[in-house]
Write a protein that holds these residues in place. Structure first.
Motif, PDB file in Angstrom:
ATOM      1  N   ALA A  90      -2.367  -0.647 -18.816  1.00 50.86           N
ATOM      2  CA  ALA A  90      -2.446  -0.206 -17.796  1.00 50.86           C
ATOM      3  C   ALA A  90      -1.004  -0.608 -17.201  1.00 50.86           C
ATOM      4  O   ALA A  90      -0.728  -1.790 -17.225  1.00 50.86           O
ATOM      5  CB  ALA A  90      -3.849  -0.329 -17.127  1.00 50.86           C
ATOM      6  N   ILE A  91      -0.886  -0.141 -16.024  1.00 56.41           N
ATOM      7  CA  ILE A  91       0.584   0.199 -14.736  1.00 56.41           C
ATOM      8  C   ILE A  91       0.198   0.130 -13.890  1.00 56.41           C
ATOM      9  O   ILE A  91      -0.363   0.936 -13.540  1.00 56.41           O
ATOM     10  CB  ILE A  91       1.762   0.185 -15.783  1.00 56.41           C
ATOM     11  CG1 ILE A  91       2.169   0.608 -17.377  1.00 56.41           C
ATOM     12  CG2 ILE A  91       2.679  -0.090 -14.663  1.00 56.41           C
ATOM     13  CD1 ILE A  91       2.771   1.092 -17.599  1.00 56.41           C
ATOM     14  N   THR A  92       0.567  -0.817 -13.054  1.00 51.00           N
ATOM     15  CA  THR A  92       0.151  -0.944 -11.305  1.00 51.00           C
ATOM     16  C   THR A  92       1.406  -1.288 -11.385  1.00 51.00           C
ATOM     17  O   THR A  92       2.243  -2.334 -11.555  1.00 51.00           O
ATOM     18  CB  THR A  92      -0.912  -2.349 -11.094  1.00 51.00           C
ATOM     19  OG1 THR A  92      -0.794  -2.884 -11.573  1.00 51.00           O
ATOM     20  CG2 THR A  92      -1.932  -1.125 -11.282  1.00 51.00           C
ATOM     21  N   ASP A  93       2.444  -0.740  -9.936  1.00 50.33           N
ATOM     22  CA  ASP A  93       3.159  -1.285  -9.208  1.00 50.33           C
ATOM     23  C   ASP A  93       3.328  -1.333  -7.438  1.00 50.33           C
ATOM     24  O   ASP A  93       1.936  -0.338  -6.949  1.00 50.33           O
ATOM     25  CB  ASP A  93       4.658  -0.467  -9.738  1.00 50.33           C
ATOM     26  CG  ASP A  93       3.948   1.002  -9.508  1.00 50.33           C
ATOM     27  OD1 ASP A  93       3.301   1.844  -9.844  1.00 50.33           O
ATOM     28  OD2 ASP A  93       4.609   1.936  -8.881  1.00 50.33           O
ATOM     29  N   SER A  94       3.829  -2.212  -6.735  1.00 42.41           N
ATOM     30  CA  SER A  94       3.720  -2.319  -5.739  1.00 42.41           C
ATOM     31  C   SER A  94       4.995  -1.218  -4.777  1.00 42.41           C
ATOM     32  O   SER A  94       5.902  -2.277  -6.219  1.00 42.41           O
ATOM     33  CB  SER A  94       3.235  -3.095  -5.251  1.00 42.41           C
ATOM     34  OG  SER A  94       4.213  -4.296  -5.315  1.00 42.41           O
ATOM     35  N   GLU A  95       5.242  -0.801  -4.040  1.00 44.01           N
ATOM     36  CA  GLU A  95       5.968  -0.872  -3.296  1.00 44.01           C
ATOM     37  C   GLU A  95       6.942  -2.113  -2.048  1.00 44.01           C
ATOM     38  O   GLU A  95       5.896  -2.157  -1.516  1.00 44.01           O
ATOM     39  CB  GLU A  95       5.920   0.349  -2.699  1.00 44.01           C
ATOM     40  CG  GLU A  95       5.932   1.692  -3.618  1.00 44.01           C
ATOM     41  CD  GLU A  95       6.472   2.710  -2.710  1.00 44.01           C
ATOM     42  OE1 GLU A  95       6.714   2.944  -1.782  1.00 44.01           O
ATOM     43  OE2 GLU A  95       6.231   4.201  -3.793  1.00 44.01           O
ATOM     44  N   GLU A  96       7.538  -2.244  -2.584  1.00 45.30           N
ATOM     45  CA  GLU A  96       8.339  -2.960  -1.440  1.00 45.30           C
ATOM     46  C   GLU A  96       8.936  -2.863  -0.774  1.00 45.30           C
ATOM     47  O   GLU A  96       9.576  -1.886  -0.445  1.00 45.30           O
ATOM     48  CB  GLU A  96       9.458  -4.527  -2.166  1.00 45.30           C
ATOM     49  CG  GLU A  96       8.446  -5.279  -3.393  1.00 45.30           C
ATOM     50  CD  GLU A  96       7.759  -6.245  -3.247  1.00 45.30           C
ATOM     51  OE1 GLU A  96       7.373  -6.669  -1.494  1.00 45.30           O
ATOM     52  OE2 GLU A  96       6.162  -6.548  -3.785  1.00 45.30           O
ATOM     53  N   PRO A  97       8.972  -2.964   0.480  1.00 43.87           N
ATOM     54  CA  PRO A  97       9.997  -3.103   1.799  1.00 43.87           C
ATOM     55  C   PRO A  97      12.036  -2.324   1.684  1.00 43.87           C
ATOM     56  O   PRO A  97      11.803  -1.833   1.738  1.00 43.87           O
ATOM     57  CB  PRO A  97      10.537  -4.416   2.919  1.00 43.87           C
ATOM     58  CG  PRO A  97       9.202  -4.688   2.420  1.00 43.87           C
ATOM     59  CD  PRO A  97       9.083  -4.672   0.456  1.00 43.87           C
ATOM     60  N   ASP A  98      11.728  -3.091  -0.070  1.00 42.24           N
ATOM     61  CA  ASP A  98      13.413  -2.173  -0.419  1.00 42.24           C
ATOM     62  C   ASP A  98      13.215  -1.167  -1.076  1.00 42.24           C
ATOM     63  O   ASP A  98      14.025  -0.757  -1.535  1.00 42.24           O
ATOM     64  CB  ASP A  98      14.283  -2.920  -1.194  1.00 42.24           C
ATOM     65  CG  ASP A  98      13.269  -3.531  -2.015  1.00 42.24           C
ATOM     66  OD1 ASP A  98      11.919  -2.976  -2.499  1.00 42.24           O
ATOM     67  OD2 ASP A  98      13.873  -4.321  -2.651  1.00 42.24           O
ATOM     68  N   THR A 104       3.705  -5.007 -11.059  1.00 41.18           N
ATOM     69  CA  THR A 104       2.776  -6.206  -9.793  1.00 41.18           C
ATOM     70  C   THR A 104       1.396  -6.257 -11.668  1.00 41.18           C
ATOM     71  O   THR A 104       1.081  -6.957 -11.867  1.00 41.18           O
ATOM     72  CB  THR A 104       1.983  -6.046  -9.841  1.00 41.18           C
ATOM     73  OG1 THR A 104       1.221  -4.407  -9.821  1.00 41.18           O
ATOM     74  CG2 THR A 104       2.709  -5.763  -8.279  1.00 41.18           C
ATOM     75  N   GLN A 105       1.727  -5.486 -12.511  1.00 42.42           N
ATOM     76  CA  GLN A 105       0.403  -5.411 -13.709  1.00 42.42           C
ATOM     77  C   GLN A 105       1.054  -4.129 -14.821  1.00 42.42           C
ATOM     78  O   GLN A 105       1.501  -3.146 -14.705  1.00 42.42           O
ATOM     79  CB  GLN A 105      -1.119  -4.916 -13.651  1.00 42.42           C
ATOM     80  CG  GLN A 105      -1.200  -4.805 -14.548  1.00 42.42           C
ATOM     81  CD  GLN A 105      -2.996  -4.149 -14.501  1.00 42.42           C
ATOM     82  OE1 GLN A 105      -3.435  -3.336 -13.126  1.00 42.42           O
ATOM     83  NE2 GLN A 105      -4.268  -4.243 -15.758  1.00 42.42           N
ATOM     84  N   PHE A 106       0.963  -4.797 -16.359  1.00 43.44           N
ATOM     85  CA  PHE A 106       1.409  -4.181 -17.258  1.00 43.44           C
ATOM     86  C   PHE A 106       0.710  -4.318 -18.084  1.00 43.44           C
ATOM     87  O   PHE A 106       0.985  -5.711 -18.896  1.00 43.44           O
ATOM     88  CB  PHE A 106       2.947  -3.796 -18.110  1.00 43.44           C
ATOM     89  CG  PHE A 106       3.692  -3.492 -19.164  1.00 43.44           C
ATOM     90  CD1 PHE A 106       2.511  -3.485 -20.447  1.00 43.44           C
ATOM     91  CD2 PHE A 106       4.508  -2.754 -18.559  1.00 43.44           C
ATOM     92  CE1 PHE A 106       3.483  -2.588 -21.018  1.00 43.44           C
ATOM     93  CE2 PHE A 106       4.691  -1.312 -19.309  1.00 43.44           C
ATOM     94  CZ  PHE A 106       4.140  -1.455 -20.640  1.00 43.44           C
ATOM     95  N   ASP A 107      -0.560  -4.413 -18.830  1.00 48.26           N
ATOM     96  CA  ASP A 107      -1.627  -4.798 -19.066  1.00 48.26           C
ATOM     97  C   ASP A 107      -1.718  -3.989 -20.826  1.00 48.26           C
ATOM     98  O   ASP A 107      -1.664  -2.747 -20.905  1.00 48.26           O
ATOM     99  CB  ASP A 107      -2.944  -5.002 -19.459  1.00 48.26           C
ATOM    100  CG  ASP A 107      -3.001  -5.688 -17.991  1.00 48.26           C
ATOM    101  OD1 ASP A 107      -1.796  -7.561 -17.934  1.00 48.26           O
ATOM    102  OD2 ASP A 107      -4.111  -6.476 -17.435  1.00 48.26           O
TER     103      ASP A 107
END
Length: 188
Positions: A90-98, A104-107
């Motif tokens: 499970a991989i989740t990512d979040s977009e930052e302003p840049d 945010t998650q790598f399980d």
């Protein structure tokens, strides 16, 4: 008494005694094997106390143990997550302003993993690979989940075109490539 005719030429008592003798012989044969193990020197190894070297050293390089991820060379391409046949990654990512995709998650849930190696084959940098670790016994299956992003989001690795200038990072990239080459070769 028409139906009570004897069809055997042997007397019944002799047949009965032969059956008893054959039974005794087979029991003796079975017990002789069992008793021979009582006087032999045991061949068991008292693991892990009395072995010459650690078991991990005796395993082949291509051994598929627990999965490990080097987050410093992970590009967040999510190829491992897409290709996993049982969705244990499970991989989740979040977009930052840049506009970077921070992880945010790598399980990896090792309780679900079938150690097929597909995830490590599709990884472009070799950041996900099998380790030599195999002892994962625990009472709670939730404890088999490995979390590789712990506190703060992790920036994805972006390979440079001319090769890595940071020697530490270059070693990790080289290790990942060696791992990929090792698994790409057919077994001898």
């Amino acid at each position: 008494m028409r139906g009570c005719q004897r069809q055997s030429t042997e007397p019944i008592m002799l047949s009965y005694l032969i059956d008893i003798f054959e039974t005794a012989v087979t029991i003796f044969e079975g017990l002789s094997i069992t008793f021979s193990h009582l006087v032999r020197r045991p061949m068991t190894i008292q693991y892990p106390d009395r072995i010459d070297r650690p078991v991990q050293e005796t395993l082949p390089k291509r051994y598929r143990g627990h999965l490990e991820v080097d987050m410093e060379i992970c590009t967040n391409c999510k190829a491992c997550e897409r290709e996993c046949p049982i969705t244990c990654i499970a991989i989740t990512d979040s977009e930052e302003p840049d506009k970077k995709r921070w992880m945010t998650q790598f399980d990896i849930d090792l309780a679900k993993c079938m150690y097929c190696g597909i995830c490590s084959e599709v990884c472009p940098t070799g950041s996900i690979r099998h380790s030599q670790e195999f002892e994962g016994a625990c009472y709670n299956p939730a404890a088999m989940a490995r979390h590789f992003v712990l506190d703060s989001p992790v920036a994805p690795f972006k390979p440079s075109k001319g090769g890595e200038t940071d020697t530490e990072l270059a070693k990790k990239v080289e290790t990942g490539k060696e791992f990929m080459d090792l698994f790409a070769q057919p077994e001898k």
